[in-house]
Design a protein around this motif. Structure first.
Motif, PDB file in Angstrom:
ATOM      1  N   PHE A 174      38.852  26.576 -31.356  1.00  0.00           N
ATOM      2  CA  PHE A 174      39.828  25.809 -32.109  1.00  0.00           C
ATOM      3  C   PHE A 174      39.275  25.617 -33.513  1.00  0.00           C
ATOM      4  O   PHE A 174      38.089  25.812 -33.755  1.00  0.00           O
ATOM      5  CB  PHE A 174      40.051  24.422 -31.481  1.00  0.00           C
ATOM      6  CG  PHE A 174      40.836  24.438 -30.197  1.00  0.00           C
ATOM      7  CD1 PHE A 174      40.230  24.811 -29.004  1.00  0.00           C
ATOM      8  CD2 PHE A 174      42.162  24.064 -30.182  1.00  0.00           C
ATOM      9  CE1 PHE A 174      40.952  24.818 -27.817  1.00  0.00           C
ATOM     10  CE2 PHE A 174      42.899  24.055 -29.000  1.00  0.00           C
ATOM     11  CZ  PHE A 174      42.282  24.439 -27.825  1.00  0.00           C
ATOM     12  N   GLN A 205      39.736  22.954 -37.183  1.00  0.00           N
ATOM     13  CA  GLN A 205      40.341  21.773 -37.785  1.00  0.00           C
ATOM     14  C   GLN A 205      40.046  21.758 -39.275  1.00  0.00           C
ATOM     15  O   GLN A 205      38.890  21.624 -39.678  1.00  0.00           O
ATOM     16  CB  GLN A 205      39.828  20.499 -37.127  1.00  0.00           C
ATOM     17  CG  GLN A 205      40.561  19.252 -37.576  1.00  0.00           C
ATOM     18  CD  GLN A 205      40.268  18.075 -36.662  1.00  0.00           C
ATOM     19  OE1 GLN A 205      39.299  18.049 -35.900  1.00  0.00           O
ATOM     20  NE2 GLN A 205      41.128  17.067 -36.715  1.00  0.00           N
ATOM     21  N   ARG A 226      43.595  19.539 -35.067  1.00  0.00           N
ATOM     22  CA  ARG A 226      42.854  20.650 -34.503  1.00  0.00           C
ATOM     23  C   ARG A 226      43.841  21.644 -33.895  1.00  0.00           C
ATOM     24  O   ARG A 226      44.754  21.253 -33.170  1.00  0.00           O
ATOM     25  CB  ARG A 226      41.881  20.133 -33.442  1.00  0.00           C
ATOM     26  CG  ARG A 226      40.804  21.104 -33.053  1.00  0.00           C
ATOM     27  CD  ARG A 226      39.728  20.432 -32.221  1.00  0.00           C
ATOM     28  NE  ARG A 226      39.030  19.383 -32.960  1.00  0.00           N
ATOM     29  CZ  ARG A 226      37.950  18.760 -32.502  1.00  0.00           C
ATOM     30  NH1 ARG A 226      37.457  19.074 -31.322  1.00  0.00           N
ATOM     31  NH2 ARG A 226      37.391  17.811 -33.223  1.00  0.00           N
ATOM     32  N   PHE A 244      44.591  25.625 -32.044  1.00  0.00           N
ATOM     33  CA  PHE A 244      44.079  26.713 -31.219  1.00  0.00           C
ATOM     34  C   PHE A 244      43.927  27.980 -32.049  1.00  0.00           C
ATOM     35  O   PHE A 244      44.793  28.292 -32.889  1.00  0.00           O
ATOM     36  CB  PHE A 244      45.051  26.944 -30.064  1.00  0.00           C
ATOM     37  CG  PHE A 244      44.782  28.173 -29.264  1.00  0.00           C
ATOM     38  CD1 PHE A 244      45.505  29.335 -29.484  1.00  0.00           C
ATOM     39  CD2 PHE A 244      43.799  28.171 -28.293  1.00  0.00           C
ATOM     40  CE1 PHE A 244      45.266  30.471 -28.750  1.00  0.00           C
ATOM     41  CE2 PHE A 244      43.542  29.302 -27.544  1.00  0.00           C
ATOM     42  CZ  PHE A 244      44.282  30.458 -27.770  1.00  0.00           C
ATOM     43  N   TYR A 296      35.492  24.848 -33.570  1.00  0.00           N
ATOM     44  CA  TYR A 296      34.961  24.262 -32.354  1.00  0.00           C
ATOM     45  C   TYR A 296      35.121  25.207 -31.175  1.00  0.00           C
ATOM     46  O   TYR A 296      36.158  25.860 -31.031  1.00  0.00           O
ATOM     47  CB  TYR A 296      35.693  22.964 -32.021  1.00  0.00           C
ATOM     48  CG  TYR A 296      35.532  21.865 -33.030  1.00  0.00           C
ATOM     49  CD1 TYR A 296      36.424  21.735 -34.086  1.00  0.00           C
ATOM     50  CD2 TYR A 296      34.486  20.950 -32.930  1.00  0.00           C
ATOM     51  CE1 TYR A 296      36.285  20.722 -35.024  1.00  0.00           C
ATOM     52  CE2 TYR A 296      34.349  19.931 -33.870  1.00  0.00           C
ATOM     53  CZ  TYR A 296      35.240  19.835 -34.903  1.00  0.00           C
ATOM     54  OH  TYR A 296      35.091  18.828 -35.827  1.00  0.00           O
ATOM     55  N   ALA A 338      35.274  25.386 -26.995  1.00  0.00           N
ATOM     56  CA  ALA A 338      35.677  24.488 -25.921  1.00  0.00           C
ATOM     57  C   ALA A 338      35.725  25.229 -24.600  1.00  0.00           C
ATOM     58  O   ALA A 338      35.928  26.455 -24.572  1.00  0.00           O
ATOM     59  CB  ALA A 338      37.052  23.881 -26.218  1.00  0.00           C
ATOM     60  N   THR A 380      44.458  21.037 -26.996  1.00  0.00           N
ATOM     61  CA  THR A 380      43.101  20.477 -27.006  1.00  0.00           C
ATOM     62  C   THR A 380      42.822  19.611 -25.780  1.00  0.00           C
ATOM     63  O   THR A 380      41.718  19.637 -25.245  1.00  0.00           O
ATOM     64  CB  THR A 380      42.875  19.639 -28.273  1.00  0.00           C
ATOM     65  OG1 THR A 380      43.876  18.627 -28.352  1.00  0.00           O
ATOM     66  CG2 THR A 380      42.936  20.500 -29.527  1.00  0.00           C
ATOM     67  N   TYR A 414      41.059  20.948 -22.495  1.00  0.00           N
ATOM     68  CA  TYR A 414      39.668  21.401 -22.494  1.00  0.00           C
ATOM     69  C   TYR A 414      38.727  20.231 -22.304  1.00  0.00           C
ATOM     70  O   TYR A 414      38.795  19.240 -23.033  1.00  0.00           O
ATOM     71  CB  TYR A 414      39.367  22.176 -23.776  1.00  0.00           C
ATOM     72  CG  TYR A 414      40.082  23.515 -23.783  1.00  0.00           C
ATOM     73  CD1 TYR A 414      41.397  23.607 -24.201  1.00  0.00           C
ATOM     74  CD2 TYR A 414      39.444  24.659 -23.314  1.00  0.00           C
ATOM     75  CE1 TYR A 414      42.065  24.820 -24.163  1.00  0.00           C
ATOM     76  CE2 TYR A 414      40.102  25.873 -23.281  1.00  0.00           C
ATOM     77  CZ  TYR A 414      41.419  25.959 -23.696  1.00  0.00           C
ATOM     78  OH  TYR A 414      42.080  27.154 -23.655  1.00  0.00           O
ATOM     79  N   TRP A 430      33.366  20.268 -25.272  1.00  0.00           N
ATOM     80  CA  TRP A 430      33.462  20.677 -26.676  1.00  0.00           C
ATOM     81  C   TRP A 430      32.085  20.755 -27.310  1.00  0.00           C
ATOM     82  O   TRP A 430      31.191  19.968 -26.976  1.00  0.00           O
ATOM     83  CB  TRP A 430      34.300  19.666 -27.461  1.00  0.00           C
ATOM     84  CG  TRP A 430      35.743  19.673 -27.078  1.00  0.00           C
ATOM     85  CD1 TRP A 430      36.316  19.009 -26.035  1.00  0.00           C
ATOM     86  CD2 TRP A 430      36.786  20.394 -27.721  1.00  0.00           C
ATOM     87  NE1 TRP A 430      37.675  19.272 -25.989  1.00  0.00           N
ATOM     88  CE2 TRP A 430      37.987  20.114 -27.033  1.00  0.00           C
ATOM     89  CE3 TRP A 430      36.840  21.247 -28.830  1.00  0.00           C
ATOM     90  CZ2 TRP A 430      39.217  20.669 -27.394  1.00  0.00           C
ATOM     91  CZ3 TRP A 430      38.064  21.784 -29.197  1.00  0.00           C
ATOM     92  CH2 TRP A 430      39.237  21.501 -28.487  1.00  0.00           C
TER      93      TRP A 430
END
Length: 122
Positions: free
Chosen positions: A37, A39, A45, A47, A95, A97, A106, A109, A112
């Motif tokens: 992911f 952000q 955030r 995918f 990130y 995950a 998010t 998941y 992280w």
């Protein structure tokens, strides 16, 4: 428990490439979906890409198709995100995950990493 540690972020010029790594520890990843992911500042955030560890099957967000590749190294318990033809709009914290279900959300998941920052200059 799964611990995830990302690396490989940095500053790159538009059109350049980076490879992010996500090293997993704590348990085997055979049943997991691994995802990336990102952000951007002031944004939610979102995918980027997903890989099913057991089969290696992949899925990408439209923004990543054709430019990014998610892959894995079973021996190293590591997931990668190869990013090519980078654009300034790819600037974000990325990130890694891990989760049990096939999802682009998010909240699906469980585990992280801490994130790795990618900055693409124009």
């Amino acid at each position: 428990q799964v611990q995830l540690v990302e690396s490989g972020g940095g500053l790159v010029q538009a059109g350049g490439s980076l490879r992010l790594s996500c090293a997993a520890s704590g348990r085997t990843l055979g049943d997991y979906y691994m995802a990336w992911f990102r952000q951007a500042p002031g944004k939610e955030r979102q995918f980027v890409a997903r890989l099913r560890w057991s089969s290696g099957s992949t899925y990408y967000a439209d923004s990543a198709k054709g430019r990014f590749t998610i892959s894995k190294d079973n021996a190293k318990n590591t997931v990668y995100l190869q990013m090519n033809s980078l654009k300034p709009e790819d600037t974000a914290v990325y990130y890694c995950a891990a989760g049990w279900v096939i999802s682009t959300v998010t909240s699906s998941y469980e585990y992280w990493g801490q994130g790795t920052e990618v900055t693409v200059s124009s």
